[in-house]
Design an enzyme around this catalytic site. Structure first.
Site, short mmCIF file in Angstrom:
data_model
loop_
_atom_site.label_atom_id
_atom_site.label_comp_id
_atom_site.label_asym_id
_atom_site.label_seq_id
_atom_site.Cartn_x
_atom_site.Cartn_y
_atom_site.Cartn_z
N ARG A 146 19.07 -37.71 26.21
CA ARG A 146 18.63 -36.37 25.83
C ARG A 146 17.79 -35.83 26.98
O ARG A 146 16.76 -36.42 27.33
CB ARG A 146 17.83 -36.42 24.53
CG ARG A 146 17.38 -35.05 23.99
CD ARG A 146 16.77 -35.22 22.60
NE ARG A 146 16.32 -33.98 22.01
CZ ARG A 146 15.04 -33.60 21.91
NH1 ARG A 146 14.07 -34.39 22.39
NH2 ARG A 146 14.71 -32.46 21.35
N ASN A 161 13.70 -27.74 21.22
CA ASN A 161 12.86 -28.87 20.82
C ASN A 161 11.79 -28.45 19.82
O ASN A 161 11.08 -27.46 20.05
CB ASN A 161 12.18 -29.48 22.05
CG ASN A 161 11.34 -30.70 21.70
OD1 ASN A 161 11.88 -31.73 21.32
ND2 ASN A 161 10.02 -30.57 21.82
N GLU A 162 11.70 -29.19 18.71
CA GLU A 162 10.62 -29.00 17.72
C GLU A 162 10.27 -27.52 17.58
O GLU A 162 9.14 -27.10 17.83
CB GLU A 162 9.41 -29.83 18.14
CG GLU A 162 9.75 -31.31 18.26
CD GLU A 162 8.60 -32.19 18.73
OE1 GLU A 162 7.50 -31.64 18.99
OE2 GLU A 162 8.78 -33.41 18.84
N HIS A 204 12.32 -35.94 14.16
CA HIS A 204 11.47 -36.65 15.12
C HIS A 204 10.44 -37.45 14.34
O HIS A 204 9.73 -36.91 13.49
CB HIS A 204 10.78 -35.65 16.05
CG HIS A 204 11.72 -34.96 16.98
ND1 HIS A 204 11.31 -34.11 17.98
CD2 HIS A 204 13.08 -35.00 17.06
CE1 HIS A 204 12.37 -33.64 18.63
NE2 HIS A 204 13.45 -34.17 18.09
N TYR A 229 7.18 -39.74 14.27
CA TYR A 229 5.96 -40.24 14.88
C TYR A 229 4.99 -40.67 13.77
O TYR A 229 5.41 -41.35 12.84
CB TYR A 229 5.37 -39.20 15.83
CG TYR A 229 6.22 -38.97 17.07
CD1 TYR A 229 6.21 -39.88 18.13
CD2 TYR A 229 7.07 -37.87 17.17
CE1 TYR A 229 7.00 -39.69 19.26
CE2 TYR A 229 7.87 -37.67 18.30
CZ TYR A 229 7.83 -38.59 19.34
OH TYR A 229 8.62 -38.40 20.44
N GLU A 286 13.93 -38.10 18.29
CA GLU A 286 12.77 -38.62 19.02
C GLU A 286 12.03 -39.58 18.10
O GLU A 286 11.99 -39.39 16.89
CB GLU A 286 11.79 -37.52 19.42
CG GLU A 286 12.15 -36.71 20.63
CD GLU A 286 10.99 -35.78 21.03
OE1 GLU A 286 9.82 -36.09 20.72
OE2 GLU A 286 11.26 -34.74 21.65
N TRP A 343 11.71 -41.58 22.67
CA TRP A 343 10.88 -40.83 23.62
C TRP A 343 9.90 -41.79 24.27
O TRP A 343 9.16 -42.48 23.57
CB TRP A 343 10.12 -39.73 22.87
CG TRP A 343 9.33 -38.88 23.81
CD1 TRP A 343 8.07 -39.13 24.30
CD2 TRP A 343 9.74 -37.65 24.42
NE1 TRP A 343 7.68 -38.16 25.16
CE2 TRP A 343 8.69 -37.22 25.26
CE3 TRP A 343 10.89 -36.87 24.35
CZ2 TRP A 343 8.76 -36.05 26.01
CZ3 TRP A 343 10.95 -35.71 25.08
CH2 TRP A 343 9.89 -35.31 25.91
#
Length: 440
Positions: A78, A153-154, A220, A222, A249, A278
């Site tokens: 990516r 992105n996001e 994503h 986290y 991610e 990531w």
């Protein structure tokens, strides 16, 4: 009366044609396309993304990274680009695609400027991101088998996250109206983490906005996903509804409050989900770097986990079929002898191969009686070497290789089987050896 009838008939035919176009199945898509929850290549082979994010827009000189990422086993990269609103503009998209193709990688292209829109004042909108993709159409057209367009992105922060629905649907429609056939990827709001479940609860709306039925959603993961329960609950919802999803991610558990990367990669493997970790190098937060200074010979703790872990990239990645991969290689599988009472047999196969490296698997099967342990041996004829293994202790001496069971997979009931995997290197040829199995 004939003309009105003909006009009516023509109108009805046009309406039927319009309906047929609007419900066009994903299999009619060009190149990479969605089919149910899966991503398929043009020839129908499944692609499960295994790769990393590369911050290209900030380090445009690090072109060697594409080869290094491939050499460590990835099948996808990516690539971070910029529209010019905050970073870039990235005018080297053709070169990036060429680097991906030279290194036999599927290329997921994303523009980073959209990060946190609505909360981050300098961020670009998804509509502006769509305009960027349209500006690059000439170099993207024809690359549908190699390139995924990640809209932005996001793209929405935590302020009014529900605006993501219309913004994402609008960007998809805009690209389709401008003739894009590519597989599209839509990141979640809430800085990608969807903790308010806007994407989860409106996924079907976004998928329906695509006239080509060729969009995959991206989460994503986290600190919001720091427990196995949080991860599995989220993934369960998508699986139950048949919605296509990738983990676009994620980081790693460097302390107890961070993302549970081991559960993510294990669940991704079990469910057949793609993941893109990531990131390769160059972060302002270096704990998320996989390499020190873009050097593949200096893997960080995170790099070791994602590339060499039991569910990591080396263990689970298969090269895209468009490059000749697809999980199969040319060596003819070895036919094992019929297991004898109290004995065992082994079969060897190559499950993936790339320049200088390959991934292999050995299946061990007990005979007509149970066994309590096993040892498998083989001898390479072409100078191959085993560099890493899982689910067995593997040692080598010259061309000879010996693999012994682990504590948890040595005992096999009569006729039962287990497998172990490994990574190896080759040069010139990679013929399959004939393994021999000895019960403990």
């Amino acid at each position: 009366m004939r003309r009105p009838f003909l006009a009516l008939a023509a109108a009805l035919l046009a309406a039927v044609a319009a309906v047929l176009v609007s419900v066009q199945p994903s299999s009619a898509a060009t190149g990479l396309h969605v089919s149910g929850t899966k991503i398929l290549e043009a020839g129908g082979q499944e692609l499960i993304m295994r790769g990393v994010n590369h911050p290209h827009v900030w380090y445009t000189g690090q072109t060697r990274s594409f080869a290094d990422i491939k050499a460590l086993g990835a099948n996808t990269v990516r690539v971070v680009l910029g529209t010019g609103k905050r970073w870039g503009p990235s005018g080297d998209v053709a070169s990036v695609i060429s680097l991906c193709k030279q290194n036999r990688l599927i290329c997921v292209l994303e523009v980073h400027d959209t990060t946190g829109y609505g909360e981050e004042g300098a961020a670009a909108s998804l509509d502006e991101a769509a305009d960027y993709w349209i500006s690059q159409k000439s170099v993207l057209t024809g690359e549908e088998s190699y390139v995924v367009i990640n809209l932005g992105n996001e793209p929405i922060g935590n302020v009014n996250a529900s605006q993501w629905i219309d913004a994402t649907a609008g960007a998809i429609r805009k690209l389709r109206a401008n003739g894009f056939e590519h597989l599209l990827m839509a990141d979640a709001p809430n800085w990608g983490q969807d903790w308010q479940y806007v994407m989860r609860d409106n996924a079907q709306t976004i998928l329906d906005a695509d006239s080509r039925r060729n969009t995959v959603l991206s989460i994503h993961m986290y600190s919001v996903f720091n427990t196995a329960a949080a991860i599995t609950s989220y993934l369960d919802r998508f699986q139950a509804n048949g919605w296509p999803l990738v983990i676009g991610e994620f980081g790693w558990r460097f302390n107890s409050g961070e993302v549970d990367d081991e559960t993510i990669v294990a669940e991704a493997r079990t469910r057949g989900l793609g993941y893109l970790a990531w990131s390769w190098s160059g972060n302002t937060d270096p704990i998320l770097d996989m390499t020190v200074g873009f050097d593949p010979n200096q893997l960080t703790t995170w790099g070791q986990r994602i590339f060499n872990g039991v569910n990591g990239i080396k263990a689970t990645s298969k090269e895209a079929a468009v490059y000749g991969g697809g999980g199969t290689t040319s060596p003819t599988p070895t036919v094992s002898p019929t297991p004898q009472p109290g004995g065992c047999s082994a079969t060897y196969k190559v499950t993936g191969q790339w320049g200088g490296g390959f991934q292999g698997e050995v299946k061990v099967t007990a005979g007509s009686s149970a066994i309590r342990g096993w040892t498998v041996t083989w001898t390479y004829a072409d100078g191959q070497t085993v560099t890493n293994a899982w689910n067995a202790t593997v040692t080598g001496s010259g061309a000879a290789v010996t693999a012994r069971n682990m504590s948890y997979n040595g005992s096999l009931a009569a006729g039962a089987a287990t497998t172990f995997g490994f990574l190896g290197s080759w040069n010139g040829a990679n013929s399959a050896p004939a393994p021999a199995c000895t019960p403990a």
